[in-house]
Write a protein that holds these residues in place. Structure first.
Motif, PDB file in Angstrom:
ATOM      1  N   SER A   1      53.302  50.567  45.018  1.00  0.00           N
ATOM      2  CA  SER A   1      52.851  49.275  45.463  1.00  0.00           C
ATOM      3  C   SER A   1      53.710  48.160  45.530  1.00  0.00           C
ATOM      4  O   SER A   1      54.826  48.193  44.568  1.00  0.00           O
ATOM      5  CB  SER A   1      51.305  49.061  44.773  1.00  0.00           C
ATOM      6  N   TYR A   2      53.678  46.742  46.068  1.00  0.00           N
ATOM      7  CA  TYR A   2      54.325  45.800  46.120  1.00  0.00           C
ATOM      8  C   TYR A   2      54.392  45.107  44.846  1.00  0.00           C
ATOM      9  O   TYR A   2      55.300  44.398  44.506  1.00  0.00           O
ATOM     10  CB  TYR A   2      54.008  44.892  47.305  1.00  0.00           C
ATOM     11  N   ARG A   3      53.111  45.068  43.990  1.00  0.00           N
ATOM     12  CA  ARG A   3      52.862  44.804  42.886  1.00  0.00           C
ATOM     13  C   ARG A   3      53.845  45.189  41.766  1.00  0.00           C
ATOM     14  O   ARG A   3      54.553  44.666  41.168  1.00  0.00           O
ATOM     15  CB  ARG A   3      51.391  44.627  42.289  1.00  0.00           C
ATOM     16  N   GLU A   4      53.838  46.582  41.798  1.00  0.00           N
ATOM     17  CA  GLU A   4      55.062  47.182  40.933  1.00  0.00           C
ATOM     18  C   GLU A   4      56.205  46.676  41.254  1.00  0.00           C
ATOM     19  O   GLU A   4      56.889  46.771  40.187  1.00  0.00           O
ATOM     20  CB  GLU A   4      54.754  48.696  40.973  1.00  0.00           C
TER      21      GLU A   4
ATOM     22  N   LEU B   1      62.974  52.741  49.044  1.00  0.00           N
ATOM     23  CA  LEU B   1      62.621  52.844  50.178  1.00  0.00           C
ATOM     24  C   LEU B   1      61.538  51.513  50.446  1.00  0.00           C
ATOM     25  O   LEU B   1      61.655  50.743  51.338  1.00  0.00           O
ATOM     26  CB  LEU B   1      62.119  53.803  51.040  1.00  0.00           C
ATOM     27  N   LEU B   2      60.645  51.378  49.359  1.00  0.00           N
ATOM     28  CA  LEU B   2      59.851  50.212  49.392  1.00  0.00           C
ATOM     29  C   LEU B   2      60.253  49.239  49.322  1.00  0.00           C
ATOM     30  O   LEU B   2      59.959  48.023  49.928  1.00  0.00           O
ATOM     31  CB  LEU B   2      58.743  50.445  48.275  1.00  0.00           C
ATOM     32  N   GLY B   3      61.356  48.881  48.226  1.00  0.00           N
ATOM     33  CA  GLY B   3      62.211  47.755  48.301  1.00  0.00           C
ATOM     34  C   GLY B   3      63.179  47.338  49.371  1.00  0.00           C
ATOM     35  O   GLY B   3      62.822  46.029  49.759  1.00  0.00           O
ATOM     36  N   ARG B   4      63.734  48.347  49.853  1.00  0.00           N
ATOM     37  CA  ARG B   4      64.364  47.918  51.219  1.00  0.00           C
ATOM     38  C   ARG B   4      63.542  47.582  52.364  1.00  0.00           C
ATOM     39  O   ARG B   4      64.023  46.480  53.340  1.00  0.00           O
ATOM     40  CB  ARG B   4      65.278  49.242  51.732  1.00  0.00           C
ATOM     41  N   SER B   5      62.418  48.112  52.403  1.00  0.00           N
ATOM     42  CA  SER B   5      61.455  47.678  53.698  1.00  0.00           C
ATOM     43  C   SER B   5      60.780  46.283  53.176  1.00  0.00           C
ATOM     44  O   SER B   5      60.798  45.497  54.343  1.00  0.00           O
ATOM     45  CB  SER B   5      60.258  48.603  53.580  1.00  0.00           C
TER      46      SER B   5
END
Length: 438
Positions: free
Chosen positions: A3-6, A135-139
């Protein structure tokens, strides 16, 4: 990390994010201001396009001679120095009456200095986040780029109505200083990721080693060429309609944001790899209609729709990182970033040249057709790889699927690149089953 929160609870990620936001805002405002300034002075679509995207032309020189520093220099101080140098160059461009030759010399110097930044920046992100969060961070950073470009181009377009391009350039310089301060005081000092001194010889050796793998080579080409040609279309917004350039850039940035949210957060991991080629086709196709010179509303809609296709880069970056050992992550991401920037600069110059002898709308159509042709050729090359190995297509976005099959079958050491075709793939252990490396 799902999640973005994490993500934003991760130490150092928020200041890293703030620094990137200020840097992107500075780039968009300064690019639009400089392109407008040069177009007003010369009336040339070519010079306007090159002034906006000229720094990218210097990126490959940096990748050729400087990129070994991406893993061999301390990241915090390197990024701080790059942003301060960019601020100084942007402030210099704001001097009134600066000859065009001097403008392009400064633009080239800025691009050469910035060429190291991509490798350092994304290698550092790989340290700040866990593998499953990359990947979540790069997105998120891709989405940030889209949002800040929407805001930056809209703000820049509005500011140019009331202020001179020189004043907008000074604002961009101030934002670059803010980015440097966020980096310096928000991040922890870290040692270099690799030992040894940066050198031209080390850069060449590592570049040759990375390039020697066919799967990695096809992936890099897929990241460089198709979207670089489409950026050539975008470089002509100012000459296509000087009064609506900010709106066109903002629409394109909004489309890119939608694509990154969709690919990075909404599409299930198992389906993402199959989206690579369709997204690249979407990226170019809407620009085929610009030869008809559509009005601003239709042009903005087409730009937004096309830019959703930039989401393909997330899938390709995931693959590139998977094909590269950890200690060379910064180098390969810097090589990818520099190659992307270089192709964008070359494409801007090519598009401007075609527009000089035809029209901006026709030039956009030509560049889009070339992008579709390259996508088709790389897709065919990836299928040929499957035929030569006698196995079915791998679950990968784009091309070079032989290494992806190895990725599923084994977990070789990530400490060395052993042979040209081994590609030293790493099996990902993330909850999202992905990581990206633009």
């Amino acid at each position: 990390m799902r999640s973005y929160r994490e993500l934003f609870r991760t130490p150092e990620f928020p200041p890293f994010f703030v620094s990137a936001a200020a840097r992107t805002a500075a780039q968009t405002i300064s690019g639009l201001a400089l392109g407008t300034l040069v177009y007003r002075a010369t009336g040339s679509p070519l010079l306007s396009a090159v002034s906006m995207f000229g720094p990218q032309l210097a990126q490959m020189l940096g990748a050729t001679f400087l990129m070994s520093g991406a893993d061999r220099l301390p990241p915090r101080s390197t990024l701080t120095g790059i942003q301060l140098a960019t601020a100084a160059g942007t402030a210099l461009l704001a001097l009134p009456g600066l000859p065009i030759g001097v403008v392009f010399a400064v633009v080239f110097a800025e691009g050469l200095i910035a060429s190291l930044g991509g490798g350092v920046r994304w290698g550092l992100l790989n340290e700040i986040l866990t593998k499953e969060g990359y990947l979540l961070g790069r997105s998120v950073f891709n989405m940030l780029t889209g949002l800040m470009q929407v805001a930056g181009y809209a703000t820049g377009g509005a500011l140019l109505t009331f202020l001179s391009p020189q004043a907008c350039l000074l604002l961009a310089a101030a934002l670059s200083v803010a980015s440097a301060l966020a980096t310096r005081f928000g991040l922890t000092a870290r040692p270099p990721r690799a030992s040894g001194r940066p050198s031209v010889a080390a850069t060449w050796r590592t570049n040759a080693l990375l390039w020697s793998s066919r799967p990695r080579r096809l992936t890099l080409l897929g990241l460089w060429v198709p979207n670089g040609l489409v950026v050539g279309c975008e470089s002509l917004y100012v000459s296509y309609d000087p009064g609506a350039a900010g709106a066109l850039y903002a629409s394109a940035a909004l489309g890119m944001f939608v694509g990154d949210v969709t690919v990075g957060r909404l599409v299930p991991p198992g389906r993402r790899p199959r989206l690579g080629v369709p997204l690249l086709l979407l990226l170019a196709t809407p620009y085929l209609f610009f030869a008809l010179h559509p009005g601003v509303p239709l042009a903005a809609a087409a730009a937004a729709l096309a830019s959703i296709g930039f989401g393909a880069s997330l899938v390709q970056q995931e693959r590139l990182v998977a094909l590269t050992p950890d200690h060379l992550t910064g180098h390969v991401l810097g090589l990818q970033s520099s190659g992307t920037m270089t192709l964008q600069g070359v494409s801007a110059a090519l598009a401007g040249t075609v527009a000089q002898v035809t029209s901006p709308g026709v030039a956009m159509t030509v560049m889009a057709a070339a992008s579709l042709a390259v996508t088709g050729a790389l897709t065919w090359a990836g299928q040929g790889e499957d035929e030569r190995t006698g196995q079915c297509s791998a679950q990968a976005a784009g091309w070079g699927s032989r290494a992806a099959r190895s990725l599923r079958a084994s977990r070789p050491s990530s400490t060395a690149l052993t042979s040209p075709d081994s590609a030293a793939p790493r099996e990902k252990t993330s909850g999202l089953n992905q990581a990206t490396g633009e």
